[in-house]
Write an enzyme that holds these catalytic residues in place. Structure first.
Site, short mmCIF file in Angstrom:
data_model
loop_
_atom_site.label_atom_id
_atom_site.label_comp_id
_atom_site.label_asym_id
_atom_site.label_seq_id
_atom_site.Cartn_x
_atom_site.Cartn_y
_atom_site.Cartn_z
N ASP A 17 0.96 -1.24 0.03
CA ASP A 17 0.00 0.09 0.04
C ASP A 17 0.92 1.19 0.03
O ASP A 17 1.69 1.16 0.84
CB ASP A 17 -0.83 -0.15 1.32
N ILE A 18 0.81 2.23 -1.05
CA ILE A 18 1.47 3.20 -1.05
C ILE A 18 1.35 4.11 0.07
O ILE A 18 2.54 4.64 0.52
CB ILE A 18 1.26 4.08 -2.52
N ASN A 31 -5.20 13.65 -10.50
CA ASN A 31 -5.85 14.34 -11.85
C ASN A 31 -5.56 15.63 -11.80
O ASN A 31 -4.86 16.21 -10.80
CB ASN A 31 -7.32 14.08 -11.93
N GLY A 39 -8.94 5.54 -6.24
CA GLY A 39 -7.91 4.75 -6.31
C GLY A 39 -6.46 5.41 -5.25
O GLY A 39 -7.05 5.63 -4.12
N VAL A 40 -5.28 5.29 -5.79
CA VAL A 40 -4.50 5.84 -4.91
C VAL A 40 -4.71 7.10 -4.23
O VAL A 40 -4.23 7.49 -3.26
CB VAL A 40 -3.04 5.97 -5.74
N ASP A 41 -5.26 8.21 -5.28
CA ASP A 41 -5.57 9.62 -4.73
C ASP A 41 -6.33 9.51 -3.39
O ASP A 41 -6.26 10.13 -2.46
CB ASP A 41 -6.05 10.31 -6.11
N SER A 124 -1.02 5.62 -13.77
CA SER A 124 -2.17 5.46 -15.00
C SER A 124 -2.83 4.14 -15.21
O SER A 124 -3.32 4.15 -16.36
CB SER A 124 -1.26 6.01 -16.30
N GLY A 126 -4.73 2.49 -13.39
CA GLY A 126 -6.00 2.06 -12.74
C GLY A 126 -7.11 2.82 -13.51
O GLY A 126 -7.48 2.30 -14.65
N TYR A 128 -7.08 5.16 -15.17
CA TYR A 128 -6.41 5.77 -16.49
C TYR A 128 -6.26 4.75 -17.57
O TYR A 128 -5.97 5.11 -18.72
CB TYR A 128 -5.33 6.64 -16.37
#
Ligand code: AR6
Length: 187
Positions: A17-18, A31, A39-41, A124, A126, A128
């Site tokens: 996990d980031i 974005n 997602g990550v964001d 990009s 996921g 994207y």
């Protein structure tokens, strides 16, 4: 291949996990608004708390392929570097170059801020929809080149969410290592 040394720097691949990384910075797959998403964001803003969004609101967005920095809020990492990868269409709309630029600019921003360790998610691939194998090759090759050129960065960790993504990055890192070796021999 899970690890590659380049001079005094290192690229490593882990599954995880980031938001849990202890590097100086973690990279957000953001974005252009920098005002949050899924997602990550979503995970970074949830784990880091509202301080990150408050800083992002002052940044005026971020172009695709560029990167901007904030503090890490409640995260273990002291900094978040927000980058914007391309939305994948068919690969013929500059997506590979824009993805490479997202990695390059993230490293440049880290260096400019005196940071030495950084963790990336798979940008990009996921929401994207960038195909994972191609994205992994671009990610590992771009980072390897930047480290070889010398950036002050000692560790780049790719943090992959799934076993299949990790496998794609392992293959890509092996290909990148072989490519670097070939180039060295030609010198
Ligand atoms: N740790 C590591 N990897 C993760 C995590 C996590 N906590 N969560 C997801 N992934 P994505 P993108 C993986 O969609 O494609 C957002 O809404 C995920 O499985 O986060 O660049 C932004 O606001 C995938 O492999 O990023 C943008 O609008 C990879 O991270 C848009 O999504 C990237 O998936 C950006 O899309």
């Amino acid at each position: 291949m899970r690890e590659l040394s380049i001079g005094s720097s290192r690229i490593e691949l882990v599954r995880g996990d980031i938001t849990a990384q202890d590097t100086d910075a973690i990279v957000n797959a953001a974005n252009t608004s920098l005002l949050g998403g899924g997602g990550v964001d979503g995970a970074i803003h949830r784990a880091g708390g509202p301080a990150i969004l408050a800083e992002c609101e002052q940044l005026g967005g971020c172009a695709t392929g560029d990167a901007k920095i904030t503090t890490g809020g409640r995260l273990t990492a002291k900094h978040v570097i927000h980058t914007v990868g391309p939305v994948y269409r068919d690969g013929r709309h500059g997506e590979p170059d824009l993805l490479a630029s997202a990695y390059r600019r993230s490293l440049e921003v880290a260096t400019a801020n005196g940071l030495t360790t950084i963790a990336f998610p798979s940008i990009s691939t996921g929401a994207y929809r960038f195909p994972i194998a191609a994205a992994a090759r671009i990610a590992t090759a771009t980072v390897a080149r930047a480290l070889r050129a010398g950036s002050g960065i000692t560790l780049v960790r790719f943090v992959l969410f799934s076993a299949t993504d990790l496998a794609a990055y392992e293959q890509a890192l092996a290909d990148t290592a072989a490519g670097l070796q070939k180039e060295e021999k030609k010198r």
